[in-house]
Design an enzyme around this catalytic site. Sequence first.
Site, PDB file in Angstrom:
ATOM      1  N   ASP A 102       0.863  -1.184   0.000  1.00 39.15           N
ATOM      2  CA  ASP A 102       0.000   0.000   0.000  1.00 39.15           C
ATOM      3  C   ASP A 102       0.896   1.229   0.000  1.00 39.15           C
ATOM      4  O   ASP A 102       2.125   1.124  -0.058  1.00 39.15           O
ATOM      5  CB  ASP A 102      -0.953  -0.003   1.208  1.00 39.15           C
ATOM      6  CG  ASP A 102      -2.283   0.673   0.899  1.00 39.15           C
ATOM      7  OD1 ASP A 102      -2.271   1.789   0.333  1.00 39.15           O
ATOM      8  OD2 ASP A 102      -3.340   0.117   1.234  1.00 39.15           O
TER       9      ASP A 102
ATOM     10  N   GLY B 228       4.365   1.408  -2.208  1.00 41.90           N
ATOM     11  CA  GLY B 228       4.495   1.842  -3.585  1.00 41.90           C
ATOM     12  C   GLY B 228       3.182   2.292  -4.169  1.00 41.90           C
ATOM     13  O   GLY B 228       2.188   2.454  -3.464  1.00 41.90           O
ATOM     14  N   ASP B 229       3.174   2.468  -5.483  1.00 40.76           N
ATOM     15  CA  ASP B 229       2.025   2.960  -6.227  1.00 40.76           C
ATOM     16  C   ASP B 229       1.489   1.837  -7.107  1.00 40.76           C
ATOM     17  O   ASP B 229       2.211   1.304  -7.969  1.00 40.76           O
ATOM     18  CB  ASP B 229       2.455   4.156  -7.085  1.00 40.76           C
ATOM     19  CG  ASP B 229       1.343   4.705  -7.957  1.00 40.76           C
ATOM     20  OD1 ASP B 229       0.204   4.199  -7.876  1.00 40.76           O
ATOM     21  OD2 ASP B 229       1.613   5.642  -8.727  1.00 40.76           O
TER      22      ASP B 229
ATOM     23  N   ARG C  98     -11.980  -4.356  -2.780  1.00 40.25           N
ATOM     24  CA  ARG C  98     -12.644  -3.041  -2.788  1.00 40.25           C
ATOM     25  C   ARG C  98     -11.706  -1.961  -3.346  1.00 40.25           C
ATOM     26  O   ARG C  98     -11.627  -0.869  -2.808  1.00 40.25           O
ATOM     27  CB  ARG C  98     -13.119  -2.677  -1.379  1.00 40.25           C
ATOM     28  CG  ARG C  98     -14.132  -3.646  -0.802  1.00 40.25           C
ATOM     29  CD  ARG C  98     -14.573  -3.253   0.593  1.00 40.25           C
ATOM     30  NE  ARG C  98     -13.455  -3.260   1.524  1.00 40.25           N
ATOM     31  CZ  ARG C  98     -13.541  -2.874   2.790  1.00 40.25           C
ATOM     32  NH1 ARG C  98     -14.682  -2.427   3.269  1.00 40.25           N
ATOM     33  NH2 ARG C  98     -12.494  -2.902   3.575  1.00 40.25           N
TER      34      ARG C  98
ATOM     35  N   HIS D 179     -13.434  -0.603  -7.652  1.00 42.97           N
ATOM     36  CA  HIS D 179     -14.591   0.306  -7.679  1.00 42.97           C
ATOM     37  C   HIS D 179     -14.194   1.762  -7.433  1.00 42.97           C
ATOM     38  O   HIS D 179     -15.020   2.660  -7.632  1.00 42.97           O
ATOM     39  CB  HIS D 179     -15.666  -0.151  -6.699  1.00 42.97           C
ATOM     40  CG  HIS D 179     -15.352   0.075  -5.250  1.00 42.97           C
ATOM     41  ND1 HIS D 179     -16.296  -0.062  -4.257  1.00 42.97           N
ATOM     42  CD2 HIS D 179     -14.196   0.420  -4.602  1.00 42.97           C
ATOM     43  CE1 HIS D 179     -15.761   0.196  -3.085  1.00 42.97           C
ATOM     44  NE2 HIS D 179     -14.489   0.493  -3.270  1.00 42.97           N
TER      45      HIS D 179
END
Length: 323
Positions: free
Chosen positions: A190, A216-217, A233, A236
């Site tokens: 994350d 990280g991204d 989740r 979305h």
Amino acid sequence: MDQELMRILTGGWVAQATFVAVRLGVVDALDGRRLTPGEVADEVGAHPQALHRLLRLLEGVGLAAADDGRYALTPMGARLRRDDLGPLAALYGEDFFAAAWNGLEQSVRTGEAAFEHVHGEPVFAHLAADPGKAAVFNTGMAAGASFFRGVPDAYDFSGPRRVVDLAGGTGALLGTILRSNPEATGVLFDLPEVVAAAPGHLSRMGVLDRCELAAGDLFSSVPEGGDVYLLSRILHDWDDERCAALLATCAKAMEPGAELLVIERVVGRGSYVPLAFDLHMMVMTGGRERTEEEYRALLEDADLTPGRLIDLPLGMRMLTATR
């Protein structure tokens, strides 16, 4: 018909009453107890008569029960304790959530996220700039993950498998899986500020020694070498173009035979809840809830092969896909 219409029109008031009961500590004061309104008021620091009126409404909607002038929680009301769904209710009652929803008309007129229109910045940037709000958000999201308990039963994680939880927050889902599968190891991935808050949670779950923390991204790269990847989740939050980019990043990191588990609400099951969350995502992020067919198409476009669609608690569903 008129009664049902009034239920819809006053639903916001009932929600606010519920949020207040959680924030004041009324729910936790009644946990396992039967108290008079005055006794509850003394415990939470409230006006006795005003609190009685709040309790009457909670009784009227099935969250509390009254007998001989004393109130207790119903099984549904007990779900709002602070160790269950209470933090989720507190999050939904936050001013920055309510303000964004006040911009729904703007979203419907323009198709753009109301949150950014109201607050002047995207929701995740807003949270990153305010640690207090971010903490409420992360705690609420973790509490709203009661469906996690069904994931280890719905999918076989047994054996020495490496489970990579992408945008996994502070590790509630990953911890649940590892606790149920002692031979498995995990990677929690994350943003840096989110991962920094994870060790305490994972330690309390007794799985920190089997977890690797990685920051990280999602849209740049994700950890390689996993047997199972989780996106719970997450899709979305984004429009189709960003979802395609995210899934392409995942597919690039996955070895042939690795599986991706996508956990989301799915539109089209006869429940209004996914439809309500669809509007919520439009308001908050510009994202959307999707039908099963739409999720399968996104996965196929990323060269992933969709598999089973599995029911989970709280109306969530899990779609498997193989690299």
